[in-house]
Enzyme design. Structure first.
Site, PDB file in Angstrom:
ATOM      1  N   SER A  76      -9.427  40.108  25.304  1.00  0.00           N
ATOM      2  CA  SER A  76     -10.217  41.326  25.363  1.00  0.00           C
ATOM      3  C   SER A  76     -10.094  41.987  26.735  1.00  0.00           C
ATOM      4  O   SER A  76      -9.703  41.354  27.723  1.00  0.00           O
ATOM      5  CB  SER A  76     -11.691  41.028  25.083  1.00  0.00           C
ATOM      6  N   ASP A  94      -7.701  42.984  22.542  1.00  0.00           N
ATOM      7  CA  ASP A  94      -8.928  43.288  21.814  1.00  0.00           C
ATOM      8  C   ASP A  94      -9.821  44.240  22.612  1.00  0.00           C
ATOM      9  O   ASP A  94      -9.996  44.086  23.823  1.00  0.00           O
ATOM     10  CB  ASP A  94      -9.670  41.963  21.556  1.00  0.00           C
ATOM     11  N   GLU A 103     -11.450  51.579  15.670  1.00  0.00           N
ATOM     12  CA  GLU A 103     -12.826  51.509  15.190  1.00  0.00           C
ATOM     13  C   GLU A 103     -13.401  52.909  15.101  1.00  0.00           C
ATOM     14  O   GLU A 103     -13.358  53.671  16.068  1.00  0.00           O
ATOM     15  CB  GLU A 103     -13.637  50.656  16.170  1.00  0.00           C
TER      16      GLU A 103
END
Length: 301
Positions: A50, A83, A135
């Site tokens: 991430s 991520d 997203e």
């Protein structure tokens, strides 16, 4: 084994209602544990770094080099994924380093700006052969912005995928990031509706808060890539704590980090079974036959 493409792992799994484990790495022991767990399960897996983990290490390249090397020495297909990247520059660096995929997170932006920024990243990544997840709206709990009641609208999700050209969509269906208890309530009807409306695989973030039986049901209802971080950190840390409590004089980091690695590997193996992860044999058969995974007795690890 060569680094696996994320799409090559996720797409056939989505077609056959299998789940794919996507587990976050913070340090080398995490990567080693995830690979060992996947090897024990005989299943493909995704290692994730991430943006927060990159920030912890101070730079992407050092930890990425270790993770990529670990993936390439695995005996099962392993993809490496960036991520929750909010920086297009970080995405570009990950692509240059050889990541299989990235998740570009522009969810805090107004819709039109999100679409524009994501479409630009998708175009650049696709030109380099890199798979992109994005997203539409923030998953509950991320930076305290949304309550776990946040939900993704199927029609908006379909329009967003069409407008951006992305390869997988992270959706809000009842989970929340960084949960320490496994009592999230998933909206399975919404998962089914999203799977029917959206032409790309669905991604479940915040999966640490979901009980085993609900993870399995989520996969059966149409979820494919399942991200898990906090739960595995709990397992790792718990084993380290027990080892240090058993021997207060212990100072050799290999011994207590090693116990965490071993415990985490076992939990990865178990979770891949919960997620109905395809075996490597089934995955290879699907690759040879054009991307369709058949489901049969004994297919689960």
């Amino acid at each position: 084994m060569p680094l696996a493409g994320t799409g090559a792992i996720v797409t056939p799994a989505a077609d056959a209602a299998h789940g794919v484990g996507a587990f976050n790495v913070i340090q080398l022991e995490h990567a080693q544990a995830i690979v060992a767990g996947a090897e024990a399960a005989g299943a493909p897996v995704i290692l994730q770094l991430s943006e927060n983990a990159v920030r912890y290490h101070g730079a992407l390249a050092p930890i990425a080099s270790a993770v990529l090397a670990t993936a390439r020495t695995a005996s099962v297909p392993v993809a490496v994924h960036l991520d929750h990247a909010t920086s297009a520059d970080l995405v570009a660096e990950a692509v240059e380093l050889g990541f299989s995929s990235v998740m570009f997170d522009a969810s805090v932006l107004p819709y039109e700006e999100n679409v524009r920024a994501t479409a630009e990243v998708v175009a650049r990544c696709h030109a380099a052969g890199v798979w992109v997840e994005a997203e539409l709206g923030e998953v509950g709990g991320k930076d305290g912005v949304h309550a776990p009641g946040a939900r993704t609208d199927p029609s908006e999700a379909a329009a967003y995928v069409a407008a951006t050209g992305l390869d997988a969509l992270a959706v809000a269906v009842g989970t929340s990031h960084a949960m320490l208890t496994r009592d999230a309530v998933l909206d399975f009807d919404l998962i089914t509706a999203l799977r029917e409306a959206v032409p790309v695989p669905l991604v479940l973030h915040g999966s640490s808060g979901v009980a085993d039986e609900h993870l399995t049901r989520a996969v059966e209802h149409g979820m494919t890539k399942v991200n898990i971080a906090t739960h595995l950190n709990q397992v790792f840390t718990g084993a380290v704590r027990r080892t240090l409590d058993d021997d207060p004089s212990l100072v050799d980091t290999r011994r207590y980090l090693g116990s965490g690695r071993t415990a985490m590997a076992a939990e990865v193996t178990r979770l891949l079974g919960v997620l109905k992860a395809p075996t490597v044999r089934r995955w290879c058969d699907a690759r040879r036959s054009g991307g369709t995974l058949s489901v049969g007795p004994g297919d689960q690890p």
